[in-house]
Write an enzyme that holds these catalytic residues in place. Structure first.
Site, PDB file in Angstrom:
ATOM      1  N   SER A 189       0.848  -1.182   0.000  1.00 46.54           N
ATOM      2  CA  SER A 189       0.000   0.000   0.000  1.00 46.54           C
ATOM      3  C   SER A 189       0.887   1.238   0.000  1.00 46.54           C
ATOM      4  O   SER A 189       2.118   1.139   0.027  1.00 46.54           O
ATOM      5  CB  SER A 189      -0.903   0.003   1.236  1.00 46.54           C
ATOM      6  OG  SER A 189      -1.714  -1.148   1.262  1.00 46.54           O
TER       7      SER A 189
ATOM      8  N   CYS B  67     -49.541   4.194 -16.740  1.00 47.95           N
ATOM      9  CA  CYS B  67     -48.642   5.229 -16.220  1.00 47.95           C
ATOM     10  C   CYS B  67     -47.840   5.862 -17.360  1.00 47.95           C
ATOM     11  O   CYS B  67     -47.079   5.162 -18.048  1.00 47.95           O
ATOM     12  CB  CYS B  67     -47.687   4.626 -15.186  1.00 47.95           C
ATOM     13  SG  CYS B  67     -46.621   5.862 -14.412  1.00 47.95           S
TER      14      CYS B  67
ATOM     15  N   CYS C  48     -48.509   6.396  -6.934  1.00 44.59           N
ATOM     16  CA  CYS C  48     -47.584   6.877  -7.956  1.00 44.59           C
ATOM     17  C   CYS C  48     -47.847   8.355  -8.212  1.00 44.59           C
ATOM     18  O   CYS C  48     -48.994   8.744  -8.485  1.00 44.59           O
ATOM     19  CB  CYS C  48     -47.769   6.078  -9.249  1.00 44.59           C
ATOM     20  SG  CYS C  48     -46.873   6.767 -10.664  1.00 44.59           S
TER      21      CYS C  48
END
Length: 680
Positions: A86, A436, A412
């Protein structure tokens, strides 16, 4: 197969592999393609066909291997020959100054030359080449042991599967970063949104998730890229003197390196480079969160050595976090094309990472509850190089009095249908799929698809025109279209219009299972629709069935039963269904399943492999289901029979290892009581 034909195929396969590898190199390594995409696709398709015909001639480094192999069982551990270390971080100019001072003091030098590389926000991997062939790739893991991700890394097109160069070592290892370019990340999230799937928070998550898929075919579909930044095992006699010379050497072999790499002198050079990249980061096609500085000279690196799991000769100077404070002015809910309800925070405009941000998605109900974001809240917004801004946290001390937690709507917001929420599931959806407006396009496309109503000629662009001109408010309106109306649309001549009207008329004669599938009820696929049709027998029975009656149908549980019940509880969905029937759709009812119906295969599970001569796979599947059996695509110990046709795949060997009974076509026909006649 004659020896002459095989030799011809071998020569052609080698030619095609060489050509495609050359074009991959020109395209991915040098950004200088010399053929069109269509010509490239033609070469690749020819190679795929030859390798399919002569599988023994396919080599491990064939470019066709990039499309992905069968899913992996798990990631095997790989012990790194050289530790994957690292990096220590410098979070300020003072910390970078202290690093440079330590380096100079240990080397007893007045100034040091560094290689500066953008710190890519991706996933570190180590890639091993032997005799020029990519043979293994592994993640960093704990630095000593990583995960074998070879099959997935092979799908990354910028990384050559074979290095054709005279002077490469017999065995060497490169280290680099797998990342996802910003453009590819945006495209991936757009596809996820279209499918109603969860979007990725940032390119790093998307890259890491793509690389760690058990199915390499999924990895191959992700727009991943790779840049080399160093080496692991490398023969000492072949290693150049410095970091930049090594990367230039790797680039000459066709391995991708970051174009922003720069050699700088002393601390002042580091500072100037840091400012340049910080100003440029938003213009780069990939996300960076800092700059890595490495002592350039390898002998100096060796003298400096390591501390714990980080080298003393390198450091990552991180960019300051790109965050800003703003106010949530409102929270609205958007409805996606598949009915997913997504809460969105409307923000007081604020500049974050060089971009004016006014909206931030809150993803789903669970996310908004977890962060407890409310209208009027002061929030911390972060971009940090990411493409999608996110709300990091709420500044609770600034919360206005009398604020209320946000609740997802029960209806909705577009069409008023009930919101369908399943406990434990993240996504809430609109149940008014047939009416929809937010879902019109996807609903019509699904309704017209081949396995649904099979309306030939009703393509994506035509559907868009019908919706834009308000000729199709819902699927029932399709059956009111006439040739004159259709002929007036873009790219629709009289003949095409007449053909579509004829296709609509033909589609009216269908089966109950196809019609139920075409309605687009949530989680009701082809198999579930067929089970409903065969067990309930009529559309009226399905529409009026209670959840308890629905759950009595094989393979239908409480979630699907709820979806079906909720769908038909919406008056708007019933109205459109009635309009479809009034338009002339005739659903052929199947024979009901009951005690008196012969079902010799009840409770038996089948898997098919190879090509059946007497019927298609779909026909075989229908016969199995009609006889009470089940059909699966994958083998398990619970499989009762593997039916083997001509040219079977690897499933035959797997069936033997699992102890699954294998039968050939003749035995299968005897088992279902059919010699090809449609008796069920």
């Amino acid at each position: 197969m004659t020896d002459h034909l095989r030799e011809q195929a071998a020569r052609r396969i080698e030619q095609l592999q060489n050509q495609i590898n050359l074009h991959n190199s020109r395209y991915y390594q040098f950004d200088d393609p010399i053929i069109s995409d269509q010509e490239y696709d033609r070469l690749l398709r020819e190679l795929e066909e030859l390798e399919r015909e002569y599988p023994e001639l396919k080599t491990a480094d064939s470019p066709t291997g990039r499309v992905g192999a069968e899913p992996l069982k798990a990631f095997a551990p790989v012990r790194h020959d050289v530790l994957m270390l690292s990096l220590d971080n410098a979070l300020s100019d003072n910390e970078l100054h202290a690093f440079d001072k330590r380096v100079r003091e240990r080397l007893d030098l007045e100034e040091v030359e560094y290689v500066a590389e953008p710190k890519l926000d991706g996933l570190a991997v180590s890639v091993l080449y032997e005799s020029g062939i990519l043979v293994r790739a592994a993640t960093r893991g704990d630095g000593q042991t990583g995960e074998n991700v070879t099959a997935n890394v092979r799908t990354i097109r910028s990384l050559p599967l074979q290095i054709r160069h005279k002077n490469i070592p017999e065995r060497f290892e490169i280290r680099g970063e797998v990342f996802m370019p910003k453009e590819g990340f945006l495209a991936l999230n757009a596809r996820c949104q279209k499918k109603g799937e969860k979007q990725f928070a940032n390119p790093r998550n998307a890259a890491a998730g793509g690389l760690r898929q058990l199915d390499p075919r999924i990895t191959a579909s992700r727009p991943l890229n790779f840049y080399c930044y160093g080496h692991g095992f490398f023969p000492a006699d072949g290693l150049p003197e410095s970091q930049q010379q090594l990367l230039q050497l790797l680039a000459s072999w066709g391995l991708p390196i970051c174009p922003e790499l720069e050699v700088v002198r002393a601390l002042q050079g580091c500072f100037a480079n840091f400012i340049r990249l910080q100003e440029k980061r938003d213009q780069l096609d990939y996300v960076i969160d800092g700059v890595v500085y490495k002592v350039a000279d390898f002998k100096q690196q060796e003298r400096l050595g390591f501390v714990a799991r980080a080298p003393r000769w390198a450091i990552a100077r991180k960019f300051p976090a790109e965050e800003a404070l703003t106010v949530v002015e409102a929270i609205s809910v958007q409805v996606g094309r598949t009915g997913a309800l997504t809460p969105v925070a409307r923000l007081r405009a604020v500049q974050v990472g060089g971009v004016i941000v006014t909206n931030s998605t809150l993803h789903n109900a669970g996310e908004i509850r977890r962060k407890d974001v409310r209208s009027g809240d002061t929030v911390v917004v972060r971009r940090a190089g990411d493409v999608i801004p996110e709300i990091v946290r709420v500044v609770v001390d600034r919360r206005p009095p009398h604020s209320e937690p946000f609740e997802m709507p029960a209806k909705c917001p577009v069409c008023g249908s009930d919101a369908d929420e399943i406990p434990g599931e993240a996504v809430i959806r609109c149940s008014g799929g047939l009416v929809c407006p937010a879902q019109h396009k996807e609903t019509i496309k699904h309704f017209a698809s081949r396995k649904a109503m099979d309306i030939e000629g009703l393509g994506d662009k035509l559907v868009s025109q019908l919706i834009e001109r308000q000729f199709a408010r819902n699927v029932a309106d399709l059956y009111s279209l006439d040739a004159d109306t259709l002929a007036g649309l873009d790219r629709m001549g009289r003949k095409s219009a007449q053909n579509l009207v004829a296709a609509l008329e033909t589609s009216k004669a269908t089966t109950l299972s196809r019609f139920v599938y075409a309605l687009g009820i949530r989680d009701v696929g082809e198999v579930t629709a067929q089970n409903l049709a065969e067990n309930l027998g009529s559309l009226d029975a399905i529409m009026n069935a209670s959840e308890e009656r629905l759950m009595a149908v094989p393979d239908i549980g409480p979630v699907v039963a709820r979806h079906v019940r909720l769908f038909f509880e919406q008056a708007s969905n019933r109205t459109v269904t009635d309009e479809l029937l009034a338009a002339g759709i005739r659903c052929q009812n199947p024979r009901l399943r009951h005690e008196g119906t012969p079902q010799p295969l009840r409770g038996k599970t089948f898997v098919l492999t190879g090509t059946l001569l007497s019927m298609t796979r779909d026909e075989a599947a229908r016969k199995i289901k009609a006889a009470g059996g089940k059909i699966n695509s994958s083998l398990s110990k619970k499989t009762d029979y593997l039916v083997i046709g001509a040219d079977p795949g690897s499933k035959t060997e797997k069936a033997l290892s699992l102890g699954v009974k294998t039968i050939h076509e003749e035995e299968f026909l005897n088992l279902i009581g059919s010699k090809g006649e449609n008796t069920f």
